[in-house]
Design a protein around this motif. Structure first.
Motif, PDB file in Angstrom:
ATOM      1  N   THR A 288       0.777  -1.135   0.001  1.00 40.94           N
ATOM      2  CA  THR A 288       0.086  -0.109  -0.095  1.00 40.94           C
ATOM      3  C   THR A 288       0.832   1.228   0.020  1.00 40.94           C
ATOM      4  OG1 THR A 288      -1.501  -1.123   1.339  1.00 40.94           O
ATOM      5  CG2 THR A 288      -1.860   1.231   1.186  1.00 40.94           C
ATOM      6  N   CYS A 289       0.474   2.231  -0.755  1.00 35.71           N
ATOM      7  CA  CYS A 289       1.258   3.619  -0.860  1.00 35.71           C
ATOM      8  C   CYS A 289       1.244   4.060   0.491  1.00 35.71           C
ATOM      9  CB  CYS A 289       0.822   4.483  -1.910  1.00 35.71           C
ATOM     10  SG  CYS A 289       1.655   6.076  -2.090  1.00 35.71           S
ATOM     11  N   ALA A 290       2.499   4.653   0.981  1.00 39.98           N
ATOM     12  CA  ALA A 290       2.564   5.128   2.110  1.00 39.98           C
ATOM     13  C   ALA A 290       2.181   6.645   2.361  1.00 39.98           C
ATOM     14  CB  ALA A 290       3.871   4.724   2.846  1.00 39.98           C
ATOM     15  N   TYR A 291       1.942   7.124   0.929  1.00 40.62           N
ATOM     16  CA  TYR A 291       2.009   8.726   1.117  1.00 40.62           C
ATOM     17  C   TYR A 291       0.628   9.470   1.720  1.00 40.62           C
ATOM     18  CZ  TYR A 291       6.488   9.607  -1.051  1.00 40.62           C
ATOM     19  OH  TYR A 291       7.914   9.638  -1.296  1.00 40.62           O
ATOM     20  N   CYS A 292      -0.168   9.415   0.847  1.00 39.38           N
ATOM     21  CA  CYS A 292      -1.418  10.347   1.307  1.00 39.38           C
ATOM     22  C   CYS A 292      -2.581   9.645   2.158  1.00 39.38           C
ATOM     23  CB  CYS A 292      -2.016  10.969   0.222  1.00 39.38           C
ATOM     24  SG  CYS A 292      -2.924  10.164  -1.002  1.00 39.38           S
ATOM     25  N   GLY A 293      -2.648   8.697   2.081  1.00 42.87           N
ATOM     26  CA  GLY A 293      -3.646   7.885   2.888  1.00 42.87           C
ATOM     27  C   GLY A 293      -4.789   7.358   2.182  1.00 42.87           C
TER      28      GLY A 293
ATOM     29  N   GLY B 200      -4.702   5.088   0.143  1.00 44.88           N
ATOM     30  CA  GLY B 200      -4.618   3.626   0.054  1.00 44.88           C
ATOM     31  C   GLY B 200      -4.156   2.844  -1.202  1.00 44.88           C
ATOM     32  N   CYS B 201      -3.566   3.647  -2.139  1.00 43.33           N
ATOM     33  CA  CYS B 201      -3.558   3.002  -3.432  1.00 43.33           C
ATOM     34  C   CYS B 201      -2.433   1.686  -3.564  1.00 43.33           C
ATOM     35  CB  CYS B 201      -2.912   3.934  -4.480  1.00 43.33           C
ATOM     36  SG  CYS B 201      -3.805   5.498  -4.703  1.00 43.33           S
ATOM     37  N   GLN B 202      -2.756   0.786  -4.034  1.00 41.81           N
ATOM     38  CA  GLN B 202      -2.215  -0.655  -4.263  1.00 41.81           C
ATOM     39  C   GLN B 202      -0.802  -0.523  -5.159  1.00 41.81           C
ATOM     40  OE1 GLN B 202      -2.808  -3.605  -1.895  1.00 41.81           O
ATOM     41  NE2 GLN B 202      -3.420  -1.543  -1.050  1.00 41.81           N
TER      42      GLN B 202
ATOM     43  N   LEU C 197      -2.076   5.062 -10.315  1.00 41.43           N
ATOM     44  CA  LEU C 197      -1.277   5.631  -9.425  1.00 41.43           C
ATOM     45  C   LEU C 197      -0.972   7.105  -9.628  1.00 41.43           C
ATOM     46  CD1 LEU C 197       1.725   3.016  -8.590  1.00 41.43           C
ATOM     47  CD2 LEU C 197      -0.423   3.752  -7.018  1.00 41.43           C
ATOM     48  N   CYS C 198      -0.782   8.008  -8.743  1.00 42.37           N
ATOM     49  CA  CYS C 198      -0.154   9.390  -9.012  1.00 42.37           C
ATOM     50  C   CYS C 198       1.077   9.656  -8.836  1.00 42.37           C
ATOM     51  CB  CYS C 198      -0.860  10.557  -8.095  1.00 42.37           C
ATOM     52  SG  CYS C 198       0.219  10.368  -6.477  1.00 42.37           S
ATOM     53  N   LEU C 199       1.789  10.469  -9.278  1.00 40.36           N
ATOM     54  CA  LEU C 199       3.291  10.588  -9.506  1.00 40.36           C
ATOM     55  C   LEU C 199       4.090  10.092  -8.327  1.00 40.36           C
ATOM     56  CD1 LEU C 199       3.852  13.863 -11.445  1.00 40.36           C
ATOM     57  CD2 LEU C 199       3.899  11.484 -12.158  1.00 40.36           C
ATOM     58  N   LYS C 200       3.343  10.299  -7.202  1.00 40.67           N
ATOM     59  CA  LYS C 200       4.094   9.929  -5.814  1.00 40.67           C
ATOM     60  C   LYS C 200       4.351   8.581  -5.840  1.00 40.67           C
ATOM     61  CE  LYS C 200       2.147  12.792  -3.099  1.00 40.67           C
ATOM     62  NZ  LYS C 200       1.695  13.486  -1.653  1.00 40.67           N
ATOM     63  N   GLY C 201       3.285   7.582  -5.966  1.00 40.43           N
ATOM     64  CA  GLY C 201       3.186   6.461  -5.894  1.00 40.43           C
ATOM     65  C   GLY C 201       4.150   5.747  -7.080  1.00 40.43           C
ATOM     66  N   HIS C 202       4.240   6.234  -8.278  1.00 46.42           N
ATOM     67  CA  HIS C 202       4.851   5.720  -9.196  1.00 46.42           C
ATOM     68  C   HIS C 202       6.297   6.095  -9.191  1.00 46.42           C
ATOM     69  CE1 HIS C 202       3.036   4.272 -12.884  1.00 46.42           C
ATOM     70  NE2 HIS C 202       1.863   4.955 -12.786  1.00 46.42           N
TER      71      HIS C 202
HETATM   72  S1  SF4 Z   1      -0.452   6.588  -5.211  1.00 49.10           S
HETATM   73 FE1  SF4 Z   1      -0.720   8.959  -4.886  1.00 49.10          FE
HETATM   74  S2  SF4 Z   1      -3.049   9.048  -4.459  1.00 49.10           S
HETATM   75 FE2  SF4 Z   1      -2.292   6.899  -4.168  1.00 49.10          FE
HETATM   76  S3  SF4 Z   1      -1.984   6.729  -2.045  1.00 49.10           S
HETATM   77 FE3  SF4 Z   1       0.033   7.056  -2.987  1.00 49.10          FE
HETATM   78  S4  SF4 Z   1       0.268   9.506  -3.151  1.00 49.10           S
HETATM   79 FE4  SF4 Z   1      -1.947   8.953  -2.354  1.00 49.10          FE
END
Ligand code: SF4
Length: 144
Positions: free
Chosen positions: A9-14, A16-18, A45-50
């Protein structure tokens, strides 16, 4: 090299993207992140997730964790020195007061964190910014 896939699970914004990490098991290193299908991200995914995971491979960041407050007591460019929490809080309070007196409240901006502190701490942060500092310059790492 057999690439291993690890879903997390992405740890950035909450949101919960996989994420599906492609890992080189021989080097124990992440090579790439691709979207996995999750309930909230539906395969995107957004850029942070990528791209925002490369710090994991950076030994400088992982080995230099902050354990106590640190201040550059010698001024800009001086080495950081460990100080007590009392000294750090006094220092921040006096510097914010000086900056506010000299440049006005809108010269200060506060930002919250999605990691760890939770809604209550972010609520207090924005309340402090508006009520104590006197500015609406409030943001959050997830822009929410
Ligand atoms: S991929 Fe982007 S939108 Fe998704 S949880 Fe991570 S930061 Fe948030």
């Amino acid at each position: 090299m057999a690439v291993k896939e690890v879903q997390t699970t992405c740890a950035y914004c909450g949101a919960g993207c996989q994420i599906l990490f492609k890992v080189d098991p021989d080097q124990n290193k992440i090579l790439e992140a691709v979207p996995a299908y999750g309930r909230t991200n539906e395969g995107t995914l957004c850029l942070k997730g990528h791209y925002g995971w490369d710090y994991i491979n950076d030994p400088q960041i992982l080995t230099k964790r902050l354990k106590k407050p640190m201040i550059r007591l010698g001024g800009k460019g001086a080495p950081l020195e460990e100080v007590s929490w009392e000294k750090a809080i006094d220092y921040v309070a006096s510097r914010l007061s000086e900056i506010k007196a000299k440049h006005g409240p809108d010269s200060i901006m506060c930002t919250g964190s999605a990691r760890g502190p939770g809604n209550e701490a972010n609520y207090i942060m924005q309340k402090f910014t508006r009520a104590a500092i006197g500015t609406n310059n409030v943001d959050h790492c997830a822009r929410i």
